[in-house]
Enzyme design. Structure first.
Site, PDB file in Angstrom:
ATOM      1  N   HIS A   1     -38.485 -21.902 -63.541  1.00 34.92           N
ATOM      2  CA  HIS A   1     -39.858 -21.731 -62.990  1.00 34.92           C
ATOM      3  C   HIS A   1     -40.833 -21.518 -64.147  1.00 34.92           C
ATOM      4  CE1 HIS A   1     -42.769 -19.751 -59.926  1.00 34.92           C
ATOM      5  NE2 HIS A   1     -43.431 -19.919 -61.060  1.00 34.92           N
TER       6      HIS A   1
ATOM      7  N   HIS B   1     -45.023 -22.622 -65.703  1.00 34.52           N
ATOM      8  CA  HIS B   1     -46.318 -23.317 -65.598  1.00 34.52           C
ATOM      9  C   HIS B   1     -46.665 -23.868 -66.977  1.00 34.52           C
ATOM     10  CE1 HIS B   1     -47.185 -21.496 -61.643  1.00 34.52           C
ATOM     11  NE2 HIS B   1     -46.443 -20.509 -62.122  1.00 34.52           N
ATOM     12  N   LEU B   2     -46.789 -25.189 -67.066  1.00 37.02           N
ATOM     13  CA  LEU B   2     -47.162 -25.807 -68.346  1.00 37.02           C
ATOM     14  C   LEU B   2     -48.619 -26.241 -68.354  1.00 37.02           C
ATOM     15  CD1 LEU B   2     -43.987 -28.015 -68.999  1.00 37.02           C
ATOM     16  CD2 LEU B   2     -44.508 -25.738 -69.911  1.00 37.02           C
ATOM     17  N   ARG B   3     -49.227 -26.306 -67.148  1.00 31.42           N
ATOM     18  CA  ARG B   3     -50.600 -26.846 -66.995  1.00 31.42           C
ATOM     19  C   ARG B   3     -50.638 -28.312 -67.444  1.00 31.42           C
ATOM     20  NH1 ARG B   3     -50.990 -22.410 -64.018  1.00 31.42           N
ATOM     21  NH2 ARG B   3     -51.574 -20.537 -65.168  1.00 31.42           N
TER      22      ARG B   3
ATOM     23  N   ASN C   1     -48.826 -26.510 -59.477  1.00 34.10           N
ATOM     24  CA  ASN C   1     -50.148 -26.001 -59.059  1.00 34.10           C
ATOM     25  C   ASN C   1     -51.245 -26.379 -60.060  1.00 34.10           C
ATOM     26  OD1 ASN C   1     -49.068 -24.115 -60.931  1.00 34.10           O
ATOM     27  ND2 ASN C   1     -50.245 -22.429 -60.072  1.00 34.10           N
TER      28      ASN C   1
ATOM     29  N   LYS D   1     -42.399 -26.984 -53.669  1.00 35.25           N
ATOM     30  CA  LYS D   1     -42.885 -25.611 -53.851  1.00 35.25           C
ATOM     31  C   LYS D   1     -43.769 -25.189 -52.688  1.00 35.25           C
ATOM     32  CE  LYS D   1     -43.974 -21.762 -55.778  1.00 35.25           C
ATOM     33  NZ  LYS D   1     -43.928 -21.074 -57.038  1.00 35.25           N
TER      34      LYS D   1
ATOM     35  N   HIS E   1     -43.016 -19.081 -53.130  1.00 36.44           N
ATOM     36  CA  HIS E   1     -43.806 -17.943 -53.609  1.00 36.44           C
ATOM     37  C   HIS E   1     -43.840 -16.940 -52.453  1.00 36.44           C
ATOM     38  CE1 HIS E   1     -47.034 -16.028 -56.116  1.00 36.44           C
ATOM     39  NE2 HIS E   1     -47.136 -15.385 -54.972  1.00 36.44           N
TER      40      HIS E   1
ATOM     41  N   HIS F   1     -39.493 -15.512 -58.652  1.00 36.14           N
ATOM     42  CA  HIS F   1     -40.041 -14.344 -59.355  1.00 36.14           C
ATOM     43  C   HIS F   1     -40.032 -13.086 -58.481  1.00 36.14           C
ATOM     44  CE1 HIS F   1     -43.536 -15.810 -57.204  1.00 36.14           C
ATOM     45  NE2 HIS F   1     -43.824 -16.738 -58.081  1.00 36.14           N
TER      46      HIS F   1
ATOM     47  N   LEU G   1     -49.016 -12.350 -60.733  1.00 33.87           N
ATOM     48  CA  LEU G   1     -48.612 -12.317 -59.332  1.00 33.87           C
ATOM     49  C   LEU G   1     -47.196 -12.868 -59.208  1.00 33.87           C
ATOM     50  CD1 LEU G   1     -51.896 -13.412 -57.553  1.00 33.87           C
ATOM     51  CD2 LEU G   1     -50.776 -11.182 -57.409  1.00 33.87           C
TER      52      LEU G   1
ATOM     53  N   ASP H   1     -41.664 -17.875 -65.060  1.00 28.32           N
ATOM     54  CA  ASP H   1     -43.020 -17.850 -64.502  1.00 28.32           C
ATOM     55  C   ASP H   1     -44.058 -17.669 -65.610  1.00 28.32           C
ATOM     56  OD1 ASP H   1     -44.983 -18.085 -62.596  1.00 28.32           O
ATOM     57  OD2 ASP H   1     -44.819 -16.012 -61.888  1.00 28.32           O
TER      58      ASP H   1
ATOM     59  N   HIS I   1     -53.135 -18.785 -69.345  1.00 22.95           N
ATOM     60  CA  HIS I   1     -54.557 -18.850 -68.988  1.00 22.95           C
ATOM     61  C   HIS I   1     -55.352 -18.653 -70.267  1.00 22.95           C
ATOM     62  CE1 HIS I   1     -54.225 -18.737 -64.594  1.00 22.95           C
ATOM     63  NE2 HIS I   1     -53.224 -17.907 -64.765  1.00 22.95           N
TER      64      HIS I   1
ATOM     65  N   ALA J   1     -54.500 -14.361 -62.743  1.00 26.73           N
ATOM     66  CA  ALA J   1     -53.160 -13.767 -62.758  1.00 26.73           C
ATOM     67  C   ALA J   1     -52.233 -14.636 -63.582  1.00 26.73           C
ATOM     68  CB  ALA J   1     -52.628 -13.653 -61.338  1.00 26.73           C
TER      69      ALA J   1
HETATM   70  C1  NCD Z   1     -49.266 -18.295 -61.727  1.00 25.44           C
HETATM   71  C2  NCD Z   1     -50.298 -19.242 -62.349  1.00 25.44           C
HETATM   72  O1  NCD Z   1     -51.099 -18.773 -63.145  1.00 25.44           O
HETATM   73  O2  NCD Z   1     -50.260 -20.443 -62.055  1.00 25.44           O
HETATM   74  N1  NCD Z   1     -49.689 -16.950 -61.933  1.00 25.44           N
HETATM   75  C3  NCD Z   1     -48.900 -15.855 -61.948  1.00 25.44           C
HETATM   76  O3  NCD Z   1     -49.410 -14.747 -62.063  1.00 25.44           O
HETATM   77  N2  NCD Z   1     -47.597 -15.958 -61.859  1.00 25.44           N
HETATM   78  C4  NCD Z   1     -49.088 -18.639 -60.300  1.00 25.44           C
HETATM   79  C5  NCD Z   1     -47.858 -18.042 -59.681  1.00 25.44           C
HETATM   80  O4  NCD Z   1     -46.731 -18.372 -60.056  1.00 25.44           O
HETATM   81  O5  NCD Z   1     -47.999 -17.238 -58.765  1.00 25.44           O
HETATM   82 ZN    ZN Z   2     -45.363 -19.241 -61.021  1.00 28.12          ZN
END
Ligand code: NCD
Ligand code: ZN
Length: 346
Positions: free
Chosen positions: A13, A15-17, A41, A99, A136, A174, A219, A247, A251, A263
């Site tokens: 899990h 996030h690479l954006r 996302n 997801k 989630h 998570h 989160l 996770d 940001h 978050a």
């Molecule tokens: C994640 C995000 O920034 O995309 N943020 C986080 O706090 N984990 C989204 C998520 O996995 O809930």
């Molecule tokens: Zn996540």
């Protein structure tokens, strides 16, 4: 034990954006992991197989020279996802899961699911085709205290999904509470959970230590020490239902330090160092390999990796920030040191 060699791990899990972010995030994940489940996302979300393939190619293009890192893609479930799209996804080896974000639960989840019952036919196709459902697990009901949203989700939302679709493979992502640990343990063999490094190392005090820290806000939100202990117990138990998912959520600093801070905690730069520290704190380093490198691929029905990595007990400095898309990214433990250092190949 001052050195440990394990099968190269995967991150189930992350996030690479997209766009410029990939220049920072992809080398970090590729240094540590052979494969990673990449969250969908984006804005707009990765909702179709065509979106996923195009995203895969952008990630591959950002790999450092010589890297064999493999992104595994996920589709973002919306109220309009069709059974046909799920069938297409099941036929695509690069898409391995779908997801579920309850609408409004977290970053970029406004296109998430409002009515899960309407998606029963879609979930049925997933169950038949072995596509996993990644959840989630937080209710979005504003009446529910933010610290209780995961525990309430288990009985109110997750139990009915599992009951209606017993064949579906579900990962509760998570997890952050002792209730989630107990729920996953009590569930059938088709239910598993991922645990982040930051929820193993931090409790909710981290958000308020010496002043409000936006960099410790994620989160599901960090919980009390009692819950962190339950997560450590689960991760270090050797039970195959619990495996690694960072996770890691980048940001821009300007988006974190803001009137409405985003978050997300970023750990991709040193994820295995953080997990090693957590397992070491429990005297449980011998359980790290199962958690990081074996139980995830087994649950997904994918082969385990063949190469190895090593971690040595050696303080290693963490930069205060990394460049990120015209701003900075403040990583976990930025400006401080990790207790372990990854050396690859092992
Ligand atoms: C994640 C995000 O920034 O995309 N943020 C986080 O706090 N984990 C989204 C998520 O996995 O809930
Ligand atoms: Zn996540």
């Amino acid at each position: 034990m001052d050195r440990i060699t394990i099968t190269r791990p995967d991150d189930w899990h992350i996030h690479l954006r997209d766009g410029e972010h990939l220049v920072t995030t992809v080398p970090h994940v590729a240094r540590q992991f052979a494969r990673a489940i990449v969250m969908p996302n984006l804005k707009p979300p990765v909702a179709t197989v065509d979106d996923a393939i195009a995203y895969r190619d952008r990630i591959l293009a950002a790999r450092p020279a010589g890297s064999r890192f493999r992104p595994l893609l996920t589709l973002y479930l919306t109220d309009r996802t069709t059974a046909e799209e799920i069938e297409r996804a099941a036929a695509c080896p690069d898409v391995v899961a779908v997801k579920l974000y309850p609408a409004g639960a977290t970053t970029n989840s406004d296109r998430g699911v409002a009515d899960l019952r309407g998606l029963a036919p879609v979930l049925e196709v997933m169950a038949q085709t072995d596509l996993l459902l990644l959840v989630h697990g937080e209710v979005t009901d504003p009446e529910v205290d933010v610290f209780d949203r995961e525990a309430v989700f288990l009985e109110r939302e997750l139990a009915p999904i599992l009951e209606r679709h017993p064949q579906l493979h579900v990962v509760l992502e998570h997890i952050t509470t002792e209730q989630a640990v107990a729920f996953v343990r009590a569930g059938g063999p088709n239910l598993a959970a991922t645990i982040t490094a930051h929820h193993l190392l931090l409790n909710r005090n981290a958000m308020f230590q010496g002043g409000l820290s936006p960099h410790a806000y994620c989160l599901p939100v960090l919980k009390r020490e009692r819950h962190r202990q339950a997560l450590l117990g689960a991760a270090c138990s050797g039970e195959p239902k619990f495996f690694l998912g960072t996770d890691s959520a980048p940001h821009r600093r300007t988006d974190k330090v803001s009137d409405c801070g985003c978050a997300g905690i970023y750990t991709a730069h040193a994820a295995m160092e953080f997990y090693a520290e957590a397992f070491d704190s429990m005297g449980a380093l011998e359980y790290l390999e199962g958690f990081a490198s074996q139980f995830g691929p087994d649950f997904y029905g994918l082969p385990r990796n063949r190469e190895t990595i090593s971690l040595v007990r050696r303080p290693s400095p963490v930069p205060a920030s990394y460049p990120l898309a015209g701003s900075q990214l403040v990583p976990m433990r930025g400006g401080e040191t990790t207790q372990w250092q990854l050396v690859a190949p092992g």
